[in-house]
Design an enzyme around this catalytic site. Structure first.
Site, PDB file in Angstrom:
ATOM      1  N   LYS A  19      -2.761   6.269   3.113  1.00  0.00           N
ATOM      2  CA  LYS A  19      -3.610   5.488   4.027  1.00  0.00           C
ATOM      3  C   LYS A  19      -4.830   6.328   4.422  1.00  0.00           C
ATOM      4  O   LYS A  19      -5.394   6.999   3.558  1.00  0.00           O
ATOM      5  CB  LYS A  19      -2.815   5.011   5.236  1.00  0.00           C
ATOM      6  CG  LYS A  19      -1.512   4.315   4.809  1.00  0.00           C
ATOM      7  CD  LYS A  19      -0.783   3.648   5.923  1.00  0.00           C
ATOM      8  CE  LYS A  19       0.505   3.006   5.384  1.00  0.00           C
ATOM      9  NZ  LYS A  19       1.151   2.141   6.316  1.00  0.00           N
ATOM     10  N   HIS A 105      -1.962  -4.261  -0.739  1.00  0.00           N
ATOM     11  CA  HIS A 105      -1.229  -3.732   0.419  1.00  0.00           C
ATOM     12  C   HIS A 105      -1.442  -4.654   1.617  1.00  0.00           C
ATOM     13  O   HIS A 105      -2.530  -5.201   1.806  1.00  0.00           O
ATOM     14  CB  HIS A 105      -1.691  -2.307   0.737  1.00  0.00           C
ATOM     15  CG  HIS A 105      -0.788  -1.652   1.728  1.00  0.00           C
ATOM     16  ND1 HIS A 105      -0.897  -1.878   3.079  1.00  0.00           N
ATOM     17  CD2 HIS A 105       0.266  -0.823   1.554  1.00  0.00           C
ATOM     18  CE1 HIS A 105       0.066  -1.197   3.695  1.00  0.00           C
ATOM     19  NE2 HIS A 105       0.779  -0.553   2.796  1.00  0.00           N
ATOM     20  N   GLU A 175       7.359  -4.790   0.338  1.00  0.00           N
ATOM     21  CA  GLU A 175       7.185  -4.189   1.671  1.00  0.00           C
ATOM     22  C   GLU A 175       7.104  -5.290   2.723  1.00  0.00           C
ATOM     23  O   GLU A 175       6.030  -5.859   2.940  1.00  0.00           O
ATOM     24  CB  GLU A 175       5.874  -3.388   1.730  1.00  0.00           C
ATOM     25  CG  GLU A 175       5.778  -2.266   0.739  1.00  0.00           C
ATOM     26  CD  GLU A 175       4.730  -1.242   1.180  1.00  0.00           C
ATOM     27  OE1 GLU A 175       5.115  -0.112   1.449  1.00  0.00           O
ATOM     28  OE2 GLU A 175       3.552  -1.596   1.281  1.00  0.00           O
ATOM     29  N   GLY A 181       5.621   0.775   9.360  1.00  0.00           N
ATOM     30  CA  GLY A 181       5.094   1.575  10.474  1.00  0.00           C
ATOM     31  C   GLY A 181       5.975   1.579  11.715  1.00  0.00           C
ATOM     32  O   GLY A 181       5.485   1.741  12.830  1.00  0.00           O
ATOM     33  N   GLY A 243       4.670   5.359   3.471  1.00  0.00           N
ATOM     34  CA  GLY A 243       3.380   5.496   4.149  1.00  0.00           C
ATOM     35  C   GLY A 243       3.331   6.776   4.955  1.00  0.00           C
ATOM     36  O   GLY A 243       3.237   7.881   4.419  1.00  0.00           O
TER      37      GLY A 243
HETATM   38  P1  PGA Z   1       5.312   3.213   6.417  1.00  0.00           P
HETATM   39  O1  PGA Z   1       4.246   2.460   5.493  1.00  0.00           O
HETATM   40  O2  PGA Z   1       6.194   4.038   5.493  1.00  0.00           O
HETATM   41  O3  PGA Z   1       4.472   4.067   7.323  1.00  0.00           O
HETATM   42  O4  PGA Z   1       6.082   2.160   7.125  1.00  0.00           O
HETATM   43  C1  PGA Z   1       4.599   1.906   4.262  1.00  0.00           C
HETATM   44  C2  PGA Z   1       3.368   1.330   3.626  1.00  0.00           C
HETATM   45  O5  PGA Z   1       2.520   0.781   4.364  1.00  0.00           O
HETATM   46  O6  PGA Z   1       3.197   1.399   2.396  1.00  0.00           O
END
Ligand code: PGA
Length: 259
Positions: A19, A105, A175, A181, A243
């Site tokens: 990200k 995404h 996802e 998150g 992420g």
């Molecule tokens: P996260 O994000 O592991 O921080 O939950 C996953 C992603 O957005 O690919």
């Protein structure tokens, strides 16, 4: 040869989506070196680190010549070239040495990317010779199975016009948006994930046949951390898209070591 094969762990794909992290190239380099080292030690792991555009060149230099460690980008333009200020094309990315591009995404979809845009980006990545990490996943769950129809629509529209030979350059990352998150206890439960891996393969098999549907890697993403990473493999996934924890050297190394 005594006919006894050595015990081999099943191959697992660990893709990191950095990200908008980290702030500096020095931090980026430190994380990449840590992932490279952990990947080299764990022969069943194939890692892909999807970095911000600006870090692709440095990252590719760190990955060069490594079979199980590659670099990806997190987005690309629809078009190959033209008057599109601020955009970066899949063709340009292919020259920078990355191997993968994340497409669709949920954070990009939230910025206005429609299913049609996602499909055009999938086509652009395939045209450029790179591989796609296609993200799909429902925003919320309901009791009537609408989320299944939603995910089905995302898959069929993203793959519209993609021929069977190109399917070998696609990884699907499931996802669920509601699980991204969050603290790791709020990640998806393995039994729910199992239902979704079966469902995703069913949709792909309707379009491409069972054989191809079973060769396409499916990743899970959403609040994966060192304490829960291993549990998702009980649900029939081939890997994880990580992420937050992927931009933290200690966390991502612990994840790799736990598998
Ligand atoms: P996260 O994000 O592991 O921080 O939950 C996953 C992603 O957005 O690919």
């Amino acid at each position: 040869m005594n006919g006894i094969l050595p015990f081999m762990k099943q191959k697992r794909i660990i893709a990191g989506n950095w990200k908008l992290y980290p702030d500096s190239p020095e931090e980026a380099r430190a994380i990449l070196l840590a992932v490279r080292k952990a990947t080299e030690k764990n022969k069943h792991i194939q890692s892909i680190v999807c970095v911000p555009f600006l870090y692709t060149r440095d990252a590719v230099r760190i990955a060069v010549g490594r079979k199980r460690f590659s670099i990806g980008a997190q987005n690309c333009a629809i078009e190959d070239r033209g008057a599109y200020t601020g955009e970066i094309s899949a063709v340009q990315l292919s020259y920078s040495g990355v191997s993968y591009v994340i497409v669709g995404h949920s954070e990009r979809r939230a910025m206005g990317e429609t299913d049609d845009v996602v499909n055009k980006k999938v086509q652009a990545v395939l045209r450029s010779g790179l591989k796609v990490i296609l993200c799909i996943g429902e925003k919320e769950r309901d009791d009537h199975g609408h989320y299944l129809a939603f995910v089905e629509r995302q898959i069929t529209s993203a793959l519209h016009g993609v021929g069977a030979p190109d399917l070998s350059r696609i990884i699907v990352a499931y996802e669920p948006v509601w699980a991204i998150g969050k603290p790791s206890r709020e990640a998806m439960a393995p039994h729910q994930l199992h239902e979704m891996t079966i469902f995703v393969r069913k949709i792909i098999s309707q379009q491409y046949g069972t054989k191809l549907a079973f060769t396409i890697p499916i990743l899970y993403g959403g609040s994966v951390g060192p304490d829960n990473a291993a549990s998702f493999f009980e649900a029939g996934v081939d890997g994880l898209l990580i992420g937050r924890a992927s931009a933290d050297a200690q966390a991502i190394v612990s994840i790799i070591e736990s598998l």
